[in-house]
Scaffold this motif. Sequence first.
Motif, PDB file in Angstrom:
ATOM      1  N   ARG A 133       0.814  -1.222   0.000  1.00 51.94           N
ATOM      2  CA  ARG A 133       0.000   0.000   0.000  1.00 51.94           C
ATOM      3  C   ARG A 133       0.841   1.262   0.000  1.00 51.94           C
ATOM      4  O   ARG A 133       0.549   2.253   0.638  1.00 51.94           O
ATOM      5  CB  ARG A 133      -0.997  -0.003   1.161  1.00 51.94           C
ATOM      6  N   ARG A 134       1.897   1.237  -0.787  1.00 57.22           N
ATOM      7  CA  ARG A 134       2.688   2.435  -1.050  1.00 57.22           C
ATOM      8  C   ARG A 134       3.594   2.160  -2.240  1.00 57.22           C
ATOM      9  O   ARG A 134       3.922   0.991  -2.520  1.00 57.22           O
ATOM     10  CB  ARG A 134       3.524   2.859   0.157  1.00 57.22           C
ATOM     11  N   GLY A 135       4.001   3.224  -2.912  1.00 53.49           N
ATOM     12  CA  GLY A 135       4.918   3.058  -4.034  1.00 53.49           C
ATOM     13  C   GLY A 135       4.961   4.303  -4.894  1.00 53.49           C
ATOM     14  O   GLY A 135       4.035   5.107  -4.885  1.00 53.49           O
ATOM     15  N   ARG A 136       6.067   4.452  -5.589  1.00 60.15           N
ATOM     16  CA  ARG A 136       6.240   5.591  -6.497  1.00 60.15           C
ATOM     17  C   ARG A 136       6.669   5.066  -7.862  1.00 60.15           C
ATOM     18  O   ARG A 136       7.637   4.310  -7.968  1.00 60.15           O
ATOM     19  CB  ARG A 136       7.337   6.540  -5.971  1.00 60.15           C
ATOM     20  N   LEU A 137       5.934   5.488  -8.882  1.00 58.41           N
ATOM     21  CA  LEU A 137       6.283   5.151 -10.257  1.00 58.41           C
ATOM     22  C   LEU A 137       6.668   6.454 -10.954  1.00 58.41           C
ATOM     23  O   LEU A 137       5.890   7.413 -10.933  1.00 58.41           O
ATOM     24  CB  LEU A 137       5.091   4.529 -10.984  1.00 58.41           C
ATOM     25  N   VAL A 138       7.839   6.496 -11.533  1.00 62.92           N
ATOM     26  CA  VAL A 138       8.253   7.689 -12.280  1.00 62.92           C
ATOM     27  C   VAL A 138       8.710   7.237 -13.665  1.00 62.92           C
ATOM     28  O   VAL A 138       9.605   6.389 -13.791  1.00 62.92           O
ATOM     29  CB  VAL A 138       9.399   8.457 -11.581  1.00 62.92           C
ATOM     30  N   PHE A 139       8.060   7.781 -14.685  1.00 59.82           N
ATOM     31  CA  PHE A 139       8.372   7.405 -16.061  1.00 59.82           C
ATOM     32  C   PHE A 139       9.132   8.530 -16.749  1.00 59.82           C
ATOM     33  O   PHE A 139       8.751   9.698 -16.626  1.00 59.82           O
ATOM     34  CB  PHE A 139       7.080   7.115 -16.830  1.00 59.82           C
ATOM     35  N   VAL A 140      10.180   8.151 -17.466  1.00 63.88           N
ATOM     36  CA  VAL A 140      10.921   9.156 -18.231  1.00 63.88           C
ATOM     37  C   VAL A 140      10.401   9.109 -19.662  1.00 63.88           C
ATOM     38  O   VAL A 140      10.631   8.146 -20.402  1.00 63.88           O
ATOM     39  CB  VAL A 140      12.437   8.901 -18.172  1.00 63.88           C
ATOM     40  N   SER A 141       9.648  10.138 -20.017  1.00 63.04           N
ATOM     41  CA  SER A 141       9.109  10.238 -21.376  1.00 63.04           C
ATOM     42  C   SER A 141       9.996  11.204 -22.148  1.00 63.04           C
ATOM     43  O   SER A 141      11.231  11.101 -22.101  1.00 63.04           O
ATOM     44  CB  SER A 141       7.639  10.689 -21.305  1.00 63.04           C
ATOM     45  N   GLY A 161       2.394   7.456 -25.440  1.00 61.10           N
ATOM     46  CA  GLY A 161       1.679   6.344 -24.811  1.00 61.10           C
ATOM     47  C   GLY A 161       2.027   6.240 -23.334  1.00 61.10           C
ATOM     48  O   GLY A 161       1.178   5.913 -22.499  1.00 61.10           O
ATOM     49  N   LEU A 162       3.258   6.540 -23.026  1.00 60.18           N
ATOM     50  CA  LEU A 162       3.728   6.487 -21.641  1.00 60.18           C
ATOM     51  C   LEU A 162       2.985   7.517 -20.775  1.00 60.18           C
ATOM     52  O   LEU A 162       2.677   7.250 -19.608  1.00 60.18           O
ATOM     53  CB  LEU A 162       5.231   6.799 -21.643  1.00 60.18           C
ATOM     54  N   LEU A 163       2.686   8.685 -21.343  1.00 58.24           N
ATOM     55  CA  LEU A 163       1.933   9.698 -20.581  1.00 58.24           C
ATOM     56  C   LEU A 163       0.549   9.145 -20.223  1.00 58.24           C
ATOM     57  O   LEU A 163       0.097   9.246 -19.075  1.00 58.24           O
ATOM     58  CB  LEU A 163       1.731  10.991 -21.388  1.00 58.24           C
ATOM     59  N   SER A 164      -0.118   8.569 -21.209  1.00 56.56           N
ATOM     60  CA  SER A 164      -1.474   8.038 -20.975  1.00 56.56           C
ATOM     61  C   SER A 164      -1.435   6.864 -20.004  1.00 56.56           C
ATOM     62  O   SER A 164      -2.327   6.716 -19.158  1.00 56.56           O
ATOM     63  CB  SER A 164      -2.091   7.572 -22.294  1.00 56.56           C
ATOM     64  N   PHE A 165      -0.413   6.032 -20.154  1.00 55.88           N
ATOM     65  CA  PHE A 165      -0.250   4.882 -19.260  1.00 55.88           C
ATOM     66  C   PHE A 165      -0.101   5.367 -17.819  1.00 55.88           C
ATOM     67  O   PHE A 165      -0.801   4.895 -16.904  1.00 55.88           O
ATOM     68  CB  PHE A 165       0.987   4.091 -19.706  1.00 55.88           C
ATOM     69  N   ALA A 166       0.773   6.344 -17.621  1.00 53.96           N
ATOM     70  CA  ALA A 166       1.031   6.847 -16.261  1.00 53.96           C
ATOM     71  C   ALA A 166      -0.219   7.491 -15.668  1.00 53.96           C
ATOM     72  O   ALA A 166      -0.535   7.284 -14.489  1.00 53.96           O
ATOM     73  CB  ALA A 166       2.176   7.856 -16.290  1.00 53.96           C
ATOM     74  N   LYS A 167      -0.938   8.267 -16.474  1.00 53.60           N
ATOM     75  CA  LYS A 167      -2.128   8.945 -15.935  1.00 53.60           C
ATOM     76  C   LYS A 167      -3.201   7.916 -15.535  1.00 53.60           C
ATOM     77  O   LYS A 167      -3.881   8.074 -14.514  1.00 53.60           O
ATOM     78  CB  LYS A 167      -2.689   9.926 -16.960  1.00 53.60           C
ATOM     79  N   THR A 240       0.133  13.207  -8.183  1.00 53.47           N
ATOM     80  CA  THR A 240       0.044  12.009  -9.025  1.00 53.47           C
ATOM     81  C   THR A 240      -0.610  12.338 -10.371  1.00 53.47           C
ATOM     82  O   THR A 240      -1.398  13.279 -10.470  1.00 53.47           O
ATOM     83  CB  THR A 240      -0.670  10.851  -8.290  1.00 53.47           C
ATOM     84  N   GLY A 241      -0.213  11.586 -11.393  1.00 53.74           N
ATOM     85  CA  GLY A 241      -0.774  11.778 -12.732  1.00 53.74           C
ATOM     86  C   GLY A 241      -0.248  13.030 -13.427  1.00 53.74           C
ATOM     87  O   GLY A 241      -0.869  13.516 -14.370  1.00 53.74           O
ATOM     88  N   GLN A 242       0.910  13.521 -12.968  1.00 53.53           N
ATOM     89  CA  GLN A 242       1.410  14.794 -13.509  1.00 53.53           C
ATOM     90  C   GLN A 242       2.597  14.581 -14.453  1.00 53.53           C
ATOM     91  O   GLN A 242       3.289  13.566 -14.391  1.00 53.53           O
ATOM     92  CB  GLN A 242       1.817  15.730 -12.366  1.00 53.53           C
TER      93      GLN A 242
END
Length: 254
Positions: A133-141, A161-167, A240-242
């Motif tokens: 019940r915790r975690g951070r996902l950071v994508f480099v687009s 696609g990575l932006l949409s996936f992350a959001k 989140t989602g930013q």
Amino acid sequence: MKRLAGEIALVTGGASGIGRATAEKLAALGAQVVVADRNGDGAEHVAQLLRDGGSAALAVMMDVTKRESVRAGIERARTILGPITILVSAAGWDRIQPFVENSPELWEQLIAVNLLGPIYVTREVIDDMIHARRGRLVFVSSDAARVGSSGEAVYSAAKGGLLSFAKTLARELARYQITANVVCPGPTETPLLDEVRSSEAGAKIIAAMTKAIPLGRLAKPEEVAAAIAFFAMPEAGFITGQVLSVSGGLTMVG
Ligand SMILES: NC(=O)c1ccc[n+]([C@@H]2O[C@H](COP(=O)([O-])OP(=O)(O)OC[C@H]3O[C@@H](n4cnc5c(N)ncnc54)[C@H](O)[C@@H]3O)[C@@H](O)[C@H]2O)c1
């Protein structure tokens, strides 16, 4: 201050450029770092440097385009260090070429590395994050995803696609206190940029972009790593989602 003490961060593409700078930054903040890369020697080199600096770090050879390789790499990290609490998907690859000259093999390669890879890695770490019940996902687009970029049609599509996936992940996983955010670098001084610059078309595009950057220069990998690390920090827990551009003002998206 060791703001990330107790965290276990996995950085794909950690052997070079932005991923490497991120691994160094997260280690400096106190996280244990798994340096994951298809370049196993490069990953081991970075992990050794981190260990020499007093951090707990592990190198894992992983090709993000191969599900089995991703599975094995995450399993190794879990067994040795524990479940991943921060995932930074920085592995990526590009070739500058007009779309009409692209081969279908190039399309597939670009999508495999830049879109399917992050999907595979996320899938492998997410159950542990949900359980904790915790975690951070950071994508480099890339800013190419936000505004388009000549010579990078399919790369831009994959990064978009990575932006949409992350959001979407941000929405689905919020109930587990897992955040998902994206950093979009502009042109950044890394070995990938050197590769892009090695073709005539690539050199022209990078020169034109550099001229157009309001702050008047390319980014340093450390400057992108600082934004990535921010999303992993306790202070960013309500974000989140930013999507955040690190581009010297080249792109200003509302
Ligand atoms: N440098 C730039 O100007 C720029 C601009 C926008 C976005 N980006 C993005 O930033 C990220 C980092 O790029 P960089 O410039 O630091 O590049 P880099 O080439 O210096 O580093 C990328 C790393 O990813 C690894 N990698 C590539 N394919 C892989 C695979 N299939 N499996 C595992 N590892 C793999 C490489 O071995 C390398 O170590 C990439 O996602 C890239 O698309 C870079």
